[in-house]
Enzyme design. Structure first.
Site, PDB file in Angstrom:
ATOM      1  N   ARG A 165     -26.123  -3.768 -14.642  1.00 34.03           N
ATOM      2  CA  ARG A 165     -27.015  -3.303 -15.489  1.00 34.03           C
ATOM      3  C   ARG A 165     -27.362  -1.754 -15.565  1.00 34.03           C
ATOM      4  NH1 ARG A 165     -32.939  -6.176 -14.294  1.00 34.03           N
ATOM      5  NH2 ARG A 165     -33.014  -5.305 -11.848  1.00 34.03           N
ATOM      6  N   ASN A 217     -36.293  -0.599 -19.845  1.00 35.55           N
ATOM      7  CA  ASN A 217     -36.828  -1.699 -18.548  1.00 35.55           C
ATOM      8  C   ASN A 217     -36.807  -1.026 -17.311  1.00 35.55           C
ATOM      9  OD1 ASN A 217     -37.765  -4.225 -17.572  1.00 35.55           O
ATOM     10  ND2 ASN A 217     -36.087  -4.099 -16.412  1.00 35.55           N
ATOM     11  N   GLU A 218     -37.819  -0.778 -16.536  1.00 35.60           N
ATOM     12  CA  GLU A 218     -37.692   0.100 -15.185  1.00 35.60           C
ATOM     13  C   GLU A 218     -36.904   1.269 -15.206  1.00 35.60           C
ATOM     14  OE1 GLU A 218     -37.220  -3.075 -12.078  1.00 35.60           O
ATOM     15  OE2 GLU A 218     -39.415  -3.408 -11.993  1.00 35.60           O
ATOM     16  N   GLU A 244     -44.825  -7.145 -14.575  1.00 34.61           N
ATOM     17  CA  GLU A 244     -43.862  -8.154 -13.919  1.00 34.61           C
ATOM     18  C   GLU A 244     -44.419  -8.383 -12.479  1.00 34.61           C
ATOM     19  OE1 GLU A 244     -39.780  -7.198 -13.325  1.00 34.61           O
ATOM     20  OE2 GLU A 244     -39.662  -6.549 -15.492  1.00 34.61           O
ATOM     21  N   TRP A 260     -33.342 -10.193  -4.395  1.00 29.97           N
ATOM     22  CA  TRP A 260     -32.920  -9.030  -3.916  1.00 29.97           C
ATOM     23  C   TRP A 260     -33.249  -8.329  -2.542  1.00 29.97           C
ATOM     24  CZ3 TRP A 260     -37.113  -5.972  -3.575  1.00 29.97           C
ATOM     25  CH2 TRP A 260     -38.071  -6.149  -4.503  1.00 29.97           C
ATOM     26  N   GLU A 313     -29.563 -13.033 -11.079  1.00 31.24           N
ATOM     27  CA  GLU A 313     -30.757 -13.487 -10.630  1.00 31.24           C
ATOM     28  C   GLU A 313     -30.896 -14.874 -10.828  1.00 31.24           C
ATOM     29  OE1 GLU A 313     -33.103 -10.700 -13.266  1.00 31.24           O
ATOM     30  OE2 GLU A 313     -33.091  -9.346 -11.623  1.00 31.24           O
ATOM     31  N   PHE A 340     -30.978 -17.105  -8.491  1.00 30.07           N
ATOM     32  CA  PHE A 340     -32.001 -17.502  -7.369  1.00 30.07           C
ATOM     33  C   PHE A 340     -33.395 -16.962  -7.369  1.00 30.07           C
ATOM     34  CE2 PHE A 340     -27.656 -18.786  -5.942  1.00 30.07           C
ATOM     35  CZ  PHE A 340     -27.792 -20.314  -6.122  1.00 30.07           C
ATOM     36  N   HIS A 341     -33.616 -16.256  -8.312  1.00 28.93           N
ATOM     37  CA  HIS A 341     -34.819 -15.609  -8.524  1.00 28.93           C
ATOM     38  C   HIS A 341     -36.240 -16.650  -8.810  1.00 28.93           C
ATOM     39  CE1 HIS A 341     -38.208 -12.848  -9.838  1.00 28.93           C
ATOM     40  NE2 HIS A 341     -37.488 -11.618  -9.145  1.00 28.93           N
TER      41      HIS A 341
END
Ligand code: GAL
Length: 687
Positions: free
Chosen positions: A132, A170-171, A330, A338, A378, A380-381
């Site tokens: 991204r 975003n960020e 968030e 991560w 993501e 496994f987030h």
């Protein structure tokens, strides 16, 4: 051009005092929810999402952050129908939307048609799409496309009842903070021409290009600090970092401006990363451009004092909001994906983390993300709704938190008031961690963290402020390793001390000017006079090397050959390279005093010194509390105050308090008992 803030951490944008309050009012209390990415699921799933959101007390979700490729599948072909249905359904469920402009990650077609929009690393490697944020922040092609999309979004949803907030990108800069491509090089030259008023001599002077034959004779010769065979020019590097921060900010303001034109009533923000994993934007210069301050925060799993770091991140964010409430955009309900090892949060930790952000000024807590992804990087987030569904510990805690937040609704709009300021600066951070310094061990975040932690451990509230911020409302200012500082910021501290304030300044502060050029005549050039000392030579210590001080403390990392000229020695080295010389000094100036710490104190010695200086400055703790227990007070200007008690220990604790515990409804008369890992929020009587 990088604007230095002139107030307590800058002044957020238009209608700032009311922008967040407006959203809170529309949502009916503390904001609660998370990123919602329904495009990852069949539409039938949405009914369950909405039902569970309502049951959990969710009132705000962030939609569309990564959906550019779906909204605009080909240039100028927009497919809004699916998003219309998402927003309509949310509005139907009375859940408000923080609508992303969807520009966080460009669609594959952009790179395919315009490979020149892809970012390039310092060593000339072009980065490809596949993750991204694969765009060069200076790319006008990217910016045009992003602004066009933001405009279309604004037109489409201007009157939508769900829309309460805009979320740009975003960020920004999380993965692409610095681009070294030819487009960036050109933009950098343009930025420098403004900064140095088109005067190449001024640039040569600022960058000290007489050194190593670096003098440039034409603007075309100026480059970003690309990989080179030796050590780069520190002033060039610093300017490039300022430029890069400004370019990211310009990506924000370009979108913001079109949103403001179309929907002047809807506030615009973006999620900042005032946490330890990110340092590449000077948020003091960003804050005034945002209508409300929103931050993301993730815990570092192997940090035993992660809750102290959380406190610092929240304090920095409150500083960016000029002390006003802010929004936690968030955080996680549990594991991230991560870090090398990603354990879940312990039972109760999600609640404690959330309430801690609120204690330190947040008027809302959102998570990444609502429903756990099953595909993509993501998967496994953690999420508010885990893979295993609603009948899970995490989801039960999510629902319970929603109920807790409803009980805390009355804290909305109240403020944290502190008597101590800590000066924190991104530009100084960039500069102090450049190559070829006296010691690689002088890292900025650790110094700031250590002093903030000492204040945390003494139960003292602290505001984080920008250099140059007005200090007159404080009793003590702590200045950890402020290596780069300009004259105006120094004068603010001098004025503060002369008027009766206490300053505590630590080693390797005030060493260089804003171009990273050493201030000669004895270190620390900028603070020599205020501190009543001068330093002849630095003497960093080797790893594991420690020196003893005559007050029982120890020093590591750093010592220096220090001469007193007005200051008094408070502690001297008993051994080591500077045996017999001062390690701690105090200089009475006007009505106040300036303290100096010339070595890296051990934790106990640091806390002892902090207690002594707090005492001298007349600062009292928020309240008395056992160690490992955090206490923070939020107060309404006219109205009650709230004592937040966060028990980070695994034992029951007692703290003095009187009033009503908002979470249980119980009367508290004199003392409150808080279970291991628990929290209490007491509306105080007679505060
Ligand atoms: C944030 C980001 C989110 C998500 C999250 C995972 O940095 O904004 O999109 O990636 O991290 O922890």
């Amino acid at each position: 051009m990088t604007a230095r803030s002139d107030g307590a951490g800058g002044t957020p944008g238009r209608d700032a005092p009311s922008a967040l309050a407006g959203v809170v009012e529309r949502c009916g209390g503390l904001l609660y929810g998370g990123d919602y990415n329904p495009e990852q699921w069949p539409e039938q799933v949405r009914a369950q999402d909405l039902e569970l959101m309502r049951a959990a007390g969710v009132n705000l979700v962030t939609v569309g952050v990564f959906s550019w490729a779906l909204i605009e599948p080909a240039p100028d072909r927009y497919e809004f129908a699916w998003l219309d249905r998402v927003l309509d359904d949310l509005a139907g469920a009375d859940i408000a939307v923080d609508l992303a402009t969807a520009t966080a990650s460009p669609p594959p077609w952009l790179a395919h048609r315009h490979p020149e929009t892809l970012p390039v690393t310092r060593d000339g490697r072009r980065l490809w799409p596949g993750g991204r944020q694969a765009f060069c922040p200076s790319s006008s092609v990217f910016r045009d496309r992003a602004v066009r999309l933001a405009g279309r979004m604004a037109e489409r949803y201007a009157d939508h009842p769900a829309l309460v907030l805009w979320h740009v990108g975003n960020e920004l800069g999380a993965h692409n903070a610095h681009c070294f491509c030819d487009v960036s090089a050109d933009a950098f030259r343009g930025w420098l021409r403004i900064r140095y008023a088109d005067d190449l001599d001024a640039l040569n002077d600022a960058w000290g290009t007489a050194f190593w034959s670096q003098r440039v004779h034409a603007w075309e010769e100026v480059l970003p600090p690309r990989a080179n065979p030796a050590i780069g020019n520190p002033s060039q590097e610093l300017d490039f970092r300022r430029f890069s921060s400004d370019e990211l900010l310009a990506c924000f303001t370009a979108e913001r401006d079109v949103l403001r034109r179309v929907t002047p009533e809807v506030p615009v923000t973006t999620n900042l990363m005032a946490m330890w994993v990110f340092r590449d934007a000077d948020y003091w210069s960003w804050a005034p451009e945002l209508d409300l301050i929103a931050n993301d925060h993730y815990l570092v799993a192997d940090d035993p004092r992660a809750h102290v770091e959380l406190g610092l991140s929240a304090d920095i964010t409150r500083g960016l909001a000029s002390g006003r409430p802010w929004l936690l955009m968030e955080h996680s309900t549990g594991a991230v994906n991560w870090q090398p090892r990603n354990p879940p949060k312990a039972p109760g930790q999600l609640r404690r983390n959330s309430v801690q952000h609120i204690a330190r000024g947040a008027d809302g807590v959102l998570f990444f993300q609502w429903r756990a992804s099953t595909a993509g990087a993501e998967r496994f987030h953690s999420a508010m709704l885990p893979h295993a569904g609603p009948d899970t510990r995490v989801h039960r805690e999510v629902r319970a938190l929603g109920a807790d937040l409803a009980r805390l609704a009355e804290v909305v709009g109240s403020r944290v008031v502190s008597e101590v300021a800590l000066i924190f600066d991104w530009q100084s951070w960039w500069a102090v961690e450049q190559f070829a310094h006296p010691s690689v061990d002088v890292t900025y975040r650790d110094r700031v963290r250590a002093w903030h932690a000492a204040l945390f451990d003494t139960h003292t509230g602290v505001d984080v402020v920008a250099p140059g911020a007005e200090l007159s409302g404080y009793r003590l200012v702590v200045v950890p390793t402020l290596y780069l500082v300009d004259r105006a910021a120094v004068e603010t501290i001098e004025r503060f001390v002369r008027a009766g304030g206490t300053a505590l300044i630590t080693y390797f502060s005030g060493i260089v000017d804003e171009h990273d050029r050493v201030l000669p005549g004895g270190y620390p050039g900028a603070f020599r006079e205020l501190l009543g000392i001068w330093v002849e030579e630095f003497h960093p210590l080797l790893p594991e090397q420690e020196v003893r001080l005559d007050d029982g403390g120890t020093g590591s990392v750093w010592t220096e050959h220090l001469h007193l000229c007005g200051a008094q020695a408070v502690a001297t080295y008993s051994d080591g390279p500077q045996a017999g010389l001062a390690a701690l000094t105090r200089h009475a100036v006007g009505e106040g005093a300036a303290w100096y710490v010339a070595t890296e104190l051990d934790d106990d010695a640091r806390v002892r010194l902090v207690r002594r200086v707090l005492d001298e400055a007349g600062v009292r703790p928020v309240t008395r509390a056992p160690s490992g227990v955090e206490v923070v007070r939020r107060s309404h200007e006219q109205g009650p105050s709230y004592l937040f008690v966060l028990n980070h220990r695994d034992a029951m604790v007692e703290v003095d308090a009187a009033g009503v515990d908002l979470l249980t409804g119980a009367e508290v008369s004199g003392r409150i008992t808080v279970p291991p890992g628990g929290v209490a929020v007491v509306r105080e009587v007679d505060a």
